[in-house]
Design an enzyme around this catalytic site. Structure first.
Site, PDB file in Angstrom:
ATOM      1  N   LYS A  55      -0.627  -1.472  -4.719  1.00 29.28           N
ATOM      2  CA  LYS A  55      -0.550  -2.917  -4.439  1.00 29.28           C
ATOM      3  C   LYS A  55      -0.569  -3.716  -5.742  1.00 29.28           C
ATOM      4  O   LYS A  55       0.132  -4.721  -5.884  1.00 29.28           O
ATOM      5  CB  LYS A  55      -1.720  -3.320  -3.539  1.00 29.28           C
ATOM      6  N   GLY A 103      -5.391  -3.214   9.242  1.00 35.68           N
ATOM      7  CA  GLY A 103      -5.541  -3.248  10.692  1.00 35.68           C
ATOM      8  C   GLY A 103      -4.243  -3.654  11.362  1.00 35.68           C
ATOM      9  O   GLY A 103      -3.351  -4.229  10.729  1.00 35.68           O
ATOM     10  N   GLU A 148      -4.957   4.961   5.176  1.00 40.17           N
ATOM     11  CA  GLU A 148      -3.631   5.562   5.036  1.00 40.17           C
ATOM     12  C   GLU A 148      -3.627   6.915   5.749  1.00 40.17           C
ATOM     13  O   GLU A 148      -4.685   7.493   6.009  1.00 40.17           O
ATOM     14  CB  GLU A 148      -3.308   5.771   3.542  1.00 40.17           C
ATOM     15  N   ASP A 156      -4.052   3.551  -3.452  1.00 42.20           N
ATOM     16  CA  ASP A 156      -3.450   2.493  -2.630  1.00 42.20           C
ATOM     17  C   ASP A 156      -3.636   1.131  -3.303  1.00 42.20           C
ATOM     18  O   ASP A 156      -2.715   0.314  -3.346  1.00 42.20           O
ATOM     19  CB  ASP A 156      -4.092   2.512  -1.226  1.00 42.20           C
ATOM     20  N   ARG A 212       8.273  10.102  15.055  1.00 34.35           N
ATOM     21  CA  ARG A 212       8.427  11.552  14.860  1.00 34.35           C
ATOM     22  C   ARG A 212       8.334  12.300  16.184  1.00 34.35           C
ATOM     23  O   ARG A 212       9.037  13.242  16.448  1.00 34.35           O
ATOM     24  CB  ARG A 212       7.291  12.066  13.948  1.00 34.35           C
ATOM     25  N   GLU A 263       5.739  -8.642   2.602  1.00 37.29           N
ATOM     26  CA  GLU A 263       4.461  -9.361   2.633  1.00 37.29           C
ATOM     27  C   GLU A 263       3.307  -8.433   3.039  1.00 37.29           C
ATOM     28  O   GLU A 263       2.198  -8.516   2.512  1.00 37.29           O
ATOM     29  CB  GLU A 263       4.551 -10.539   3.614  1.00 37.29           C
ATOM     30  N   GLY A 275      -8.003   2.238  12.258  1.00 42.02           N
ATOM     31  CA  GLY A 275      -6.589   2.085  11.844  1.00 42.02           C
ATOM     32  C   GLY A 275      -6.436   1.465  10.467  1.00 42.02           C
ATOM     33  O   GLY A 275      -5.354   1.006  10.119  1.00 42.02           O
ATOM     34  N   VAL A 307       0.589  -0.240  12.638  1.00 39.65           N
ATOM     35  CA  VAL A 307       1.249  -1.506  12.296  1.00 39.65           C
ATOM     36  C   VAL A 307       2.410  -1.800  13.250  1.00 39.65           C
ATOM     37  O   VAL A 307       2.579  -2.935  13.708  1.00 39.65           O
ATOM     38  CB  VAL A 307       1.738  -1.497  10.823  1.00 39.65           C
TER      39      VAL A 307
END
Ligand code: NAP
Ligand code: HSE
Length: 436
Positions: free
Chosen positions: A206, A303, A191, A202, A45, A130, A188, A14
């Site tokens: 949401k 994505g 998670e 997940d 990291r 968002e 991608g 992201v």
């Protein structure tokens, strides 16, 4: 006018998607805002990991998250790391330092939303999210702003791109579960721990975020009934197709005077419904407002670019505010859409009272009396059968027997499953999915 400066924590799928769009749309963004947005610092990291986006020479790459918080030049902290504790600490420190925050972290918002929204309120800060729900679909903005005048009665949707990608590939290409999951990870969509995608967690995170926006209450994550897609087999997908359905991972929430009824589970969706046609990494949400009626949102749910687009929209909203009102305007953003008082906990409707039609698949020994015993058990629990099919073949020890029921209470469906699973002809636990 001075540039607005961002500190981004996390530069994976992201984060790099966001940076790509900011570079690509730079001219248009300046035209819209009348000022520039600069990425001042990026925290990761591992400094040596190759990145999909070349950062400007002026951008500092660091492993020190505190640099984002302590730098007085940084106006907005963008949290794109995922996970709970490091993200919670960073966001708390950023809000306490008076910095606006944008995050895509639905897990964190589902678990610690009330505490973080309270902190944002105390510090007059935006905490915008968002991208946390349904990737590029503007569902947060839709619920908080566009449908703010409606009493939301219900929501139904597909909220996880990975699970939807897996089910779509299994359905349309006959791909096996593991290969489809690996592809979703390579693209991608998944998670960091894909268990969250395939076990429904997940989607549940949401749904908790959306329930807050839609109904103005907090629904504790640990009270939400959650079932993922690991129990969905090619056999069930094929039976569903024969009966005229597609199997989808569905999130639903309804609000009435009796409380909120919500959950996450695989369901058979009639082939003719729009939701059945939502394929690949796409998501869709159907919202029912008491004035507007049904509203359907559809788009890519995961994505780099779709999610980056949602993050950028939040950043723009904050930049516009800073430009028009200044940093110290005293304006208190309404981050939940229900004013600035803490939200109450939802009154929860017992899940066992939910009414639905059901798909049952039993694996049974092919012998006399099996069908009679199953139909008797259903009748005893008041479950009415709509359709039944058994695919027996000579010399097969185990045969699938599928039953579609009429509308029944979840409690009765559960009792039937338990009773029949205990019968000596049942060769494995039955599969039971709701039907929309
Ligand atoms: P990702 O590709 O795994 O990237 C995570 C990034 O965070 C990496 O750059 C990682 O650093 C960095 N990071 C992790 N822990 C850190 C720490 N303690 N300190 C500093 N940096 C740290 O994850 P993603 O897919 O971009 O997802 C990011 C967030 O967006 C998650 O909350 C996810 O749920 C959410 N989201 C993702 C999507 C999607 O389609 N992927 C869609 C909507 C929302 P290294 O690169 O050095 O390892
Ligand atoms: N892993 C998530 C999904 C990312 O597949 O939908 C988008 O939130």
């Amino acid at each position: 006018m001075e540039a607005v400066k961002l500190g981004i924590a996390g530069f994976g799928t992201v984060g790099t998607g966001l940076a790509d769009i900011m570079s690509e749309n730079r001219t248009m963004l300046e035209k819209r805002l009348g000022r520039t947005i600069e990425i001042k610092t990026v925290a990761v990291r591992n400094l040596d990991k190759p990145r999909g986006h070349a950062l400007a020479e002026t951008t500092e790459l660091t492993t020190d998250l505190d640099k984002l918080v302590n730098d007085p030049e940084i106006d907005i902290v963008v949290e794109l790391m995922g996970g709970l504790e490091a993200a919670r600490t960073l966001i708390s420190k950023a809000l306490a330092a008076g910095k606006h925050v944008v995050s895509a972290n639905k897990h964190l918002l589902a678990e610690h939303g009330p505490e973080l929204f309270a902190l944002a309120r105390e510090n007059n800060c935006f905490l915008s999210y968002e991208a946390s729900c349904a990737g590029g679909i503007p569902v947060v903005q839709t619920l908080r702003e566009s449908l703010a005048g409606d009493r939301i009665e219900g929501m139904l949707g597909i909220l996880n791109g990975t699970a939807n990608y897996i089910l779509s590939e299994m359905t349309t290409k006959g791909m096996d579960f593991e290969t489809a999951l690996q592809q979703a990870q390579d693209l991608g969509y998944a998670e960091a721990d894909p268990t969250f995608d395939i076990e429904g967690f997940d989607t549940a995170h949401k749904l908790c975020v959306l329930i807050r926006l839609a109904f103005g209450v907090d629904y504790p994550l640990n009270m939400l009934p959650i079932q993922g897609i690991t129990s969905v087999t090619p056999l069930d997908i094929e039976f569903a197709r024969e009966f005229g359905y597609r199997v989808k991972l569905i999130a639903h929430a309804n609000s009435s005077d009796h409380g909120v009824e919500a959950g996450v589970h695989p369901a058979l969706v009639p082939y003719t419904y729009l939701l059945a046609r939502v394929g690949g990494n796409y998501n869709a949400v159907r919202i029912e407002g008491n004035a507007v009626g049904p509203v359907m949102l559809h788009g890519q749910g995961a994505g780099d670019r779709p999610t980056g687009s949602a993050v950028l929209a939040d950043i723009l909203c904050i930049v516009r505010h800073l430009t028009q009102c200044g940093a110290d305007s005293g304006f208190i953003p309404d981050n939940t859409g229900f004013g600035n008082a803490p939200l109450k906990q939802a009154q929860i409707m017992p899940p066992e009272k939910t009414m639905s039609r059901y798909y049952f698949r039993f694996m049974v020994a092919d012998k006399t009396g099996v069908m009679a015993a199953i139909t008797r058990s259903m009748a005893d629990h008041g479950v009415s059968i709509a359709q039944a099919v058994q695919k027996g073949e000579p010399d097969l020890d185990a045969v699938p027997l599928v039953i579609i029921t009429h509308t029944t209470e979840a409690r009765a469906a559960q009792a039937v499953a338990k009773e029949i699973d205990a019968m000596d002809f049942s060769l494995e636990p039955c599969v039971r999915f709701r039907i929309l």
